[in-house]
Scaffold this motif. Structure first.
Motif, mmCIF file in Angstrom:
data_model
loop_
_atom_site.group_PDB
_atom_site.id
_atom_site.type_symbol
_atom_site.label_atom_id
_atom_site.label_comp_id
_atom_site.label_asym_id
_atom_site.label_seq_id
_atom_site.Cartn_x
_atom_site.Cartn_y
_atom_site.Cartn_z
ATOM 1 N N PHE A 62 0.726 -1.340 -0.068
ATOM 2 C CA PHE A 62 0.106 -0.058 -0.020
ATOM 3 C C PHE A 62 1.033 1.023 -0.257
ATOM 4 O O PHE A 62 1.972 1.015 0.462
ATOM 5 N N GLU A 63 0.289 2.200 -0.408
ATOM 6 C CA GLU A 63 0.856 3.621 -0.685
ATOM 7 C C GLU A 63 0.007 4.713 -0.039
ATOM 8 O O GLU A 63 -1.439 4.795 -0.829
ATOM 9 N N MET A 64 0.246 5.171 1.073
ATOM 10 C CA MET A 64 -0.823 6.357 1.479
ATOM 11 C C MET A 64 0.006 7.349 2.515
ATOM 12 O O MET A 64 0.875 6.845 3.121
ATOM 13 N N SER A 65 -0.569 8.321 2.794
ATOM 14 C CA SER A 65 -0.145 9.373 3.681
ATOM 15 C C SER A 65 -0.391 8.786 5.215
ATOM 16 O O SER A 65 -1.039 7.858 5.342
ATOM 17 N N GLN A 66 0.479 9.349 6.107
ATOM 18 C CA GLN A 66 0.253 8.746 7.575
ATOM 19 C C GLN A 66 -1.385 9.173 7.972
ATOM 20 O O GLN A 66 -1.844 8.396 8.579
ATOM 21 N N LYS A 73 -9.244 1.553 7.395
ATOM 22 C CA LYS A 73 -9.593 0.171 8.144
ATOM 23 C C LYS A 73 -9.657 -1.110 7.236
ATOM 24 O O LYS A 73 -9.178 -2.180 7.393
ATOM 25 N N ASN A 74 -10.013 -0.757 6.110
ATOM 26 C CA ASN A 74 -10.347 -1.765 5.018
ATOM 27 C C ASN A 74 -9.057 -1.906 3.983
ATOM 28 O O ASN A 74 -8.638 -0.881 3.107
ATOM 29 N N PHE A 75 -8.389 -2.948 4.274
ATOM 30 C CA PHE A 75 -7.015 -3.125 3.260
ATOM 31 C C PHE A 75 -7.402 -4.281 2.354
ATOM 32 O O PHE A 75 -6.342 -4.873 1.765
ATOM 33 N N ASN A 76 -8.668 -4.712 2.016
ATOM 34 C CA ASN A 76 -8.852 -5.853 1.287
ATOM 35 C C ASN A 76 -8.184 -5.851 -0.119
ATOM 36 O O ASN A 76 -7.589 -6.597 -0.402
ATOM 37 N N LEU A 123 -6.390 -8.282 9.016
ATOM 38 C CA LEU A 123 -6.101 -6.914 9.190
ATOM 39 C C LEU A 123 -7.105 -6.022 9.536
ATOM 40 O O LEU A 123 -6.984 -5.031 10.407
ATOM 41 N N PHE A 124 -8.443 -6.566 9.162
ATOM 42 C CA PHE A 124 -9.884 -5.499 9.390
ATOM 43 C C PHE A 124 -10.011 -5.484 10.812
ATOM 44 O O PHE A 124 -10.065 -4.542 11.341
ATOM 45 N N ARG A 125 -9.767 -6.769 11.395
ATOM 46 C CA ARG A 125 -10.266 -6.897 12.739
ATOM 47 C C ARG A 125 -9.256 -6.509 13.605
ATOM 48 O O ARG A 125 -9.539 -5.943 14.909
ATOM 49 N N THR A 180 -17.109 -18.707 2.513
ATOM 50 C CA THR A 180 -17.373 -18.405 4.195
ATOM 51 C C THR A 180 -16.848 -17.126 4.560
ATOM 52 O O THR A 180 -16.978 -16.245 5.253
ATOM 53 N N TYR A 181 -15.765 -16.522 3.461
ATOM 54 C CA TYR A 181 -14.932 -15.255 3.647
ATOM 55 C C TYR A 181 -15.689 -14.246 2.649
ATOM 56 O O TYR A 181 -14.550 -13.415 2.163
ATOM 57 N N ALA A 182 -16.566 -14.265 2.425
ATOM 58 C CA ALA A 182 -17.198 -13.332 1.124
ATOM 59 C C ALA A 182 -17.148 -12.072 1.417
ATOM 60 O O ALA A 182 -16.528 -11.360 0.494
ATOM 61 N N HIS A 183 -17.162 -11.604 2.413
ATOM 62 C CA HIS A 183 -16.831 -9.997 2.798
ATOM 63 C C HIS A 183 -15.211 -9.541 2.650
ATOM 64 O O HIS A 183 -15.077 -8.461 2.869
ATOM 65 N N PHE A 184 -14.423 -10.607 2.346
ATOM 66 C CA PHE A 184 -13.003 -10.254 2.363
ATOM 67 C C PHE A 184 -12.385 -10.640 1.112
ATOM 68 O O PHE A 184 -11.163 -10.853 0.938
ATOM 69 N N CYS A 185 -13.190 -10.661 0.153
ATOM 70 C CA CYS A 185 -12.609 -10.623 -1.574
ATOM 71 C C CYS A 185 -11.855 -9.233 -1.724
ATOM 72 O O CYS A 185 -12.180 -8.437 -0.944
ATOM 73 N N LYS A 186 -11.230 -9.336 -2.803
ATOM 74 C CA LYS A 186 -10.296 -7.934 -3.055
ATOM 75 C C LYS A 186 -11.183 -6.730 -3.225
ATOM 76 O O LYS A 186 -10.556 -5.809 -2.798
ATOM 77 N N GLU A 187 -12.360 -6.891 -3.784
ATOM 78 C CA GLU A 187 -13.339 -5.905 -4.199
ATOM 79 C C GLU A 187 -14.224 -5.497 -3.060
ATOM 80 O O GLU A 187 -14.981 -4.369 -3.279
ATOM 81 N N CYS A 188 -14.068 -6.173 -2.070
ATOM 82 C CA CYS A 188 -15.445 -6.237 -1.228
ATOM 83 C C CYS A 188 -15.190 -5.359 0.029
ATOM 84 O O CYS A 188 -14.000 -5.007 0.343
ATOM 85 N N LYS A 189 -16.241 -4.838 0.686
ATOM 86 C CA LYS A 189 -16.160 -4.050 1.785
ATOM 87 C C LYS A 189 -16.695 -4.697 3.004
ATOM 88 O O LYS A 189 -17.813 -5.379 3.019
ATOM 89 N N PRO A 190 -15.944 -5.094 4.108
ATOM 90 C CA PRO A 190 -16.067 -5.992 5.078
ATOM 91 C C PRO A 190 -17.378 -5.320 6.033
ATOM 92 O O PRO A 190 -17.647 -4.134 5.809
ATOM 93 N N PRO A 191 -18.050 -5.970 6.508
ATOM 94 C CA PRO A 191 -19.257 -5.352 7.422
ATOM 95 C C PRO A 191 -18.683 -4.549 8.540
ATOM 96 O O PRO A 191 -17.628 -4.776 8.880
ATOM 97 N N ARG A 192 -19.337 -3.330 8.861
ATOM 98 C CA ARG A 192 -18.983 -2.593 9.834
ATOM 99 C C ARG A 192 -18.945 -3.171 11.221
ATOM 100 O O ARG A 192 -18.102 -2.871 11.850
ATOM 101 N N ASN A 193 -19.833 -3.911 11.277
ATOM 102 C CA ASN A 193 -19.915 -4.502 12.613
ATOM 103 C C ASN A 193 -18.608 -5.800 12.762
ATOM 104 O O ASN A 193 -18.595 -6.476 12.094
ATOM 105 N N ARG A 194 -17.772 -5.584 13.711
ATOM 106 C CA ARG A 194 -16.587 -6.320 13.621
ATOM 107 C C ARG A 194 -17.116 -7.849 14.073
ATOM 108 O O ARG A 194 -16.260 -8.651 13.723
ATOM 109 N N GLY A 195 -18.205 -7.873 14.747
ATOM 110 C CA GLY A 195 -18.684 -9.179 15.075
ATOM 111 C C GLY A 195 -19.082 -10.223 13.945
ATOM 112 O O GLY A 195 -19.080 -11.211 14.220
ATOM 113 N N ASN A 196 -19.206 -9.480 12.680
ATOM 114 C CA ASN A 196 -19.753 -10.484 11.624
ATOM 115 C C ASN A 196 -18.582 -10.958 10.867
ATOM 116 O O ASN A 196 -17.462 -10.345 10.910
#
Length: 196
Positions: A62-66, A73-76, A123-125, A180-196
């Motif tokens: 990744f490349e980004m400012s501090q 949060k999402n590094f997918n 990474l997300f969690r 079972t990891y459908a929310h963690f495909c490269k183009e996906c956005k994980p659910p906001r609720n960390r418990g999901n």
């Protein structure tokens, strides 16, 4: 001031590779023997040692400012699983043996995607607002070691793909787990609720 952060971690295949000739994992991927363009690829009765080098890499970059890093949060999309034809090798005595090695490489590609998704989830969690840029390393290392252990077990247990039914069973289990990891495909956005 914009800080440059570029991280490239754990290339499963240690050979150098060209960025132009790569195939990102997709659910519809279908490897063919012609895709294995490594210089040692051969299907010939005179082959003395059978070999498969899957040509699969796991990368995190990744490349980004501090400031961007603090609020990200999402590094997918920063974790990739790719097939590199120029580093992929199959050496077999005949086409039957080559097809079995091809099935083993296809298993390895899917297994690597499964672990790319597991890395994305870790990474997300575990990314916190004040995590430093090296926060990912223990999670990445743990997942890659686990992936490598499973890969080695399946290569051995199937006798490099010779036990076709066992390989098919192992491959089906990996494909099911990918779902079972459908929310963690490269183009996906994980659910906001960390418990999901």
């Amino acid at each position: 001031m914009r800080s440059l952060i570029v991280l490239l971690c754990c290339i499963i295949n240690s050979n150098l590779y060209s960025q132009e000739d790569r195939r990102e994992w997709s659910p519809n991927h279908q490897l063919k023997i012609e895709d294995f363009k490594g210089t040692d690829t051969a299907i010939d009765p005179s082959v003395t040692s059978v070999m498969v080098q899957s040509g699969v890499v796991l990368e995190f970059a990744f490349e980004m400012s501090q400031i961007q890093f603090v609020f990200t949060k999402n590094f997918n999309d920063k974790v990739s699983c790719a097939f590199l034809p120029d580093t992929a090798v199959i050496k077999a005595k005949d086409s039957v043996q080559a097809e079995r090695l091809l099935a083993l490489a296809a298993f390895d590609f899917d297994l690597s995607e499964l672990y790319a998704r597991k890395i994305r989830e870790e990474l997300f969690r575990n990314k916190k607002a004040f995590s430093n840029t090296g926060f990912f390393q223990p999670f990445f290392d743990k997942m890659v070691a686990e992936r490598n252990k499973i890969s080695a077990r399946v290569y051995t247990a199937t006798n490099f793909g010779e036990k076709v039914d066992l390989l098919a069973e192992e491959h089906a289990a990996v494909k099911k787990e990918i779902d079972t990891y459908a929310h963690f495909c490269k183009e996906c956005k994980p659910p906001r609720n960390r418990g999901n």
